[in-house]
Structures are given as C-alpha cells and as structure tokens.
Write a protein that holds these residues in place. Structure first.
Motif, PDB file in Angstrom:
ATOM      1  N   GLY A  65       5.631   1.952 -10.593  1.00 52.35           N
ATOM      2  CA  GLY A  65       4.650   3.010 -10.370  1.00 52.35           C
ATOM      3  C   GLY A  65       3.664   3.088 -11.512  1.00 52.35           C
ATOM      4  N   GLY A  66       2.551   3.724 -11.265  1.00 51.07           N
ATOM      5  CA  GLY A  66       1.552   3.848 -12.312  1.00 51.07           C
ATOM      6  C   GLY A  66       0.413   4.759 -11.904  1.00 51.07           C
ATOM      7  N   ASP A  67      -0.441   5.034 -12.895  1.00 50.86           N
ATOM      8  CA  ASP A  67      -1.621   5.869 -12.677  1.00 50.86           C
ATOM      9  C   ASP A  67      -2.704   5.097 -11.939  1.00 50.86           C
ATOM     10  N   LEU A  68      -3.418   5.809 -11.096  1.00 52.45           N
ATOM     11  CA  LEU A  68      -4.563   5.237 -10.406  1.00 52.45           C
ATOM     12  C   LEU A  68      -5.695   6.269 -10.455  1.00 52.45           C
ATOM     13  N   PRO A 102       1.911  -1.278 -11.165  1.00 59.15           N
ATOM     14  CA  PRO A 102       3.188  -1.890 -11.582  1.00 59.15           C
ATOM     15  C   PRO A 102       4.314  -1.553 -10.592  1.00 59.15           C
ATOM     16  N   ASP A 103       5.340  -2.379 -10.562  1.00 62.44           N
ATOM     17  CA  ASP A 103       6.453  -2.190  -9.628  1.00 62.44           C
ATOM     18  C   ASP A 103       7.101  -0.804  -9.735  1.00 62.44           C
ATOM     19  N   TRP A 116      -0.490   9.432  -9.207  1.00 61.52           N
ATOM     20  CA  TRP A 116       0.718   8.719  -9.577  1.00 61.52           C
ATOM     21  C   TRP A 116       1.147   7.984  -8.314  1.00 61.52           C
ATOM     22  N   VAL A 117       1.112   6.661  -8.359  1.00 61.47           N
ATOM     23  CA  VAL A 117       1.430   5.822  -7.199  1.00 61.47           C
ATOM     24  C   VAL A 117       2.734   5.097  -7.475  1.00 61.47           C
ATOM     25  N   PRO A 154     -10.920  -1.845  -4.679  1.00 56.43           N
ATOM     26  CA  PRO A 154      -9.754  -2.408  -3.978  1.00 56.43           C
ATOM     27  C   PRO A 154      -8.648  -2.894  -4.910  1.00 56.43           C
ATOM     28  N   GLU A 155      -9.004  -3.515  -6.016  1.00 56.43           N
ATOM     29  CA  GLU A 155      -7.979  -4.077  -6.905  1.00 56.43           C
ATOM     30  C   GLU A 155      -7.129  -3.005  -7.578  1.00 56.43           C
ATOM     31  N   GLN A 156      -7.610  -1.776  -7.643  1.00 53.61           N
ATOM     32  CA  GLN A 156      -6.812  -0.708  -8.237  1.00 53.61           C
ATOM     33  C   GLN A 156      -5.499  -0.511  -7.471  1.00 53.61           C
TER      34      GLN A 156
END
Length: 167
Positions: free
Chosen positions: A131-134, A128-129, A156-157, A121-123
């Motif tokens: 965007g970032g990798d998940l 970051p604001d 990429w979120v 869940p914490e992922q």
C-alpha cells in the motif's frame, strides 16, 4: 469497469434521457451514496479514468457571510470529484480511502465553481505491494477561469483483501 464509471456511462448515454439529464440523474444518485455531498448539489460533467469534473452551483445554501461559496463547500466539491475519479480509475485488486487534504484558497468563489480532480495513469500502477500514498491534484475554478482553490487530496491505496468462503 467500476460501478461508478459504469453508472456514469449508462446514465449519460441513455437515448431517451440524453447526456445532460442523465448526468443530473447520476449526480443525484452519487450524492445519495455519501449524503453530505448532497449539501453542495454537485452536477457531474465528466467522469473517466484519471479525471472527474463537477459543478457546485452558487446558491444561498453554500454561501458564507460574504455571499461567496463557502470554503468547506469547495472542499466537499473537491472530495466528491476525487471520489468519482478514484472509483473510475482504481484497479479492481486495490481499494482506497482519503488520508488527507491540503488546499489553498486563492480567490473569492463568486460564481458556480467547477471542481476538477486529476491523476496520471502511472500513479495507479506504482503503488507498493503493501500500500502507499497516491496524491490527487484538485482545483476549483470560477466561471471566468480564475482558480479559487487548489491543492492535493492524498489517498491511502492498499490491496483489496481476498474474499474468503462464506460461512
């Protein structure tokens, strides 16, 4: 609640149809959204935030020259599971796209294969604001419990753009 999660819950809780037939109907509809998923005939068995699971039936249409489930069919199953997980989990103000996949083939796929995608869940809250990798953990398992493929699909979120006025 996401459209995918809402459809899954609706389809599997229909009293007239029952959860098994409802899951099959959902699986057919899901495969129509991205037609290449239809090639593996996925049968979803679980969709919830941070976890999705489906089965790829072992049949001639997904065999390689050895008569086992082809490596790319396995990857399609992992990607379908990941996509369902992402849609069921992502916050409403975010969007995602696959960025890469790293997998290892660890054994022959000699039976139906259960494809599992999982996140923590914490992922989803630590993005970051800008965007970032998940990373999404994925694996495929034979009927006897042997892992035949495992790895990570990177998403990429990013923030979902604000909707402007129509005009």
């Amino acid at each position: 609640m996401s459209q995918v999660l809402s459809m899954w819950r609706s389809a599997t809780q229909l009293p007239v149809v029952g959860p098994v037939l409802g899951a099959r109907v959902f699986s057919l509809l899901f495969a129509q959204k991205a037609p290449y998923f239809a090639t593996i005939r996925p049968r979803f068995t679980e969709i919830r935030p941070n976890r999705a699971e489906l089965v790829i039936p072992k049949r001639r249409g997904v065999h390689n020259h050895l008569g086992t489930v082809h490596a790319i069919a396995l990857c399609n199953g992992l990607e379908a599971a990941m996509g369902a997980l992402a849609e069921a989990t992502i916050p409403a103000d975010k969007r995602w796209i696959p960025k890469g996949m790293e997998v290892g083939y660890t054994a022959k796929a000699t039976s139906d294969i259960t494809c599992v995608a999982e996140t923590d869940p914490e992922q989803w809250t630590d993005i970051p604001d800008g965007g970032g990798d998940l990373p999404v953990r994925v694996r495929g398992v034979r009927d006897d419990g042997t892992v035949v493929i495992e790895g990570t699909i990177r998403l990429w979120v990013t923030p979902r753009p604000a909707k402007g006025p129509k005009g």
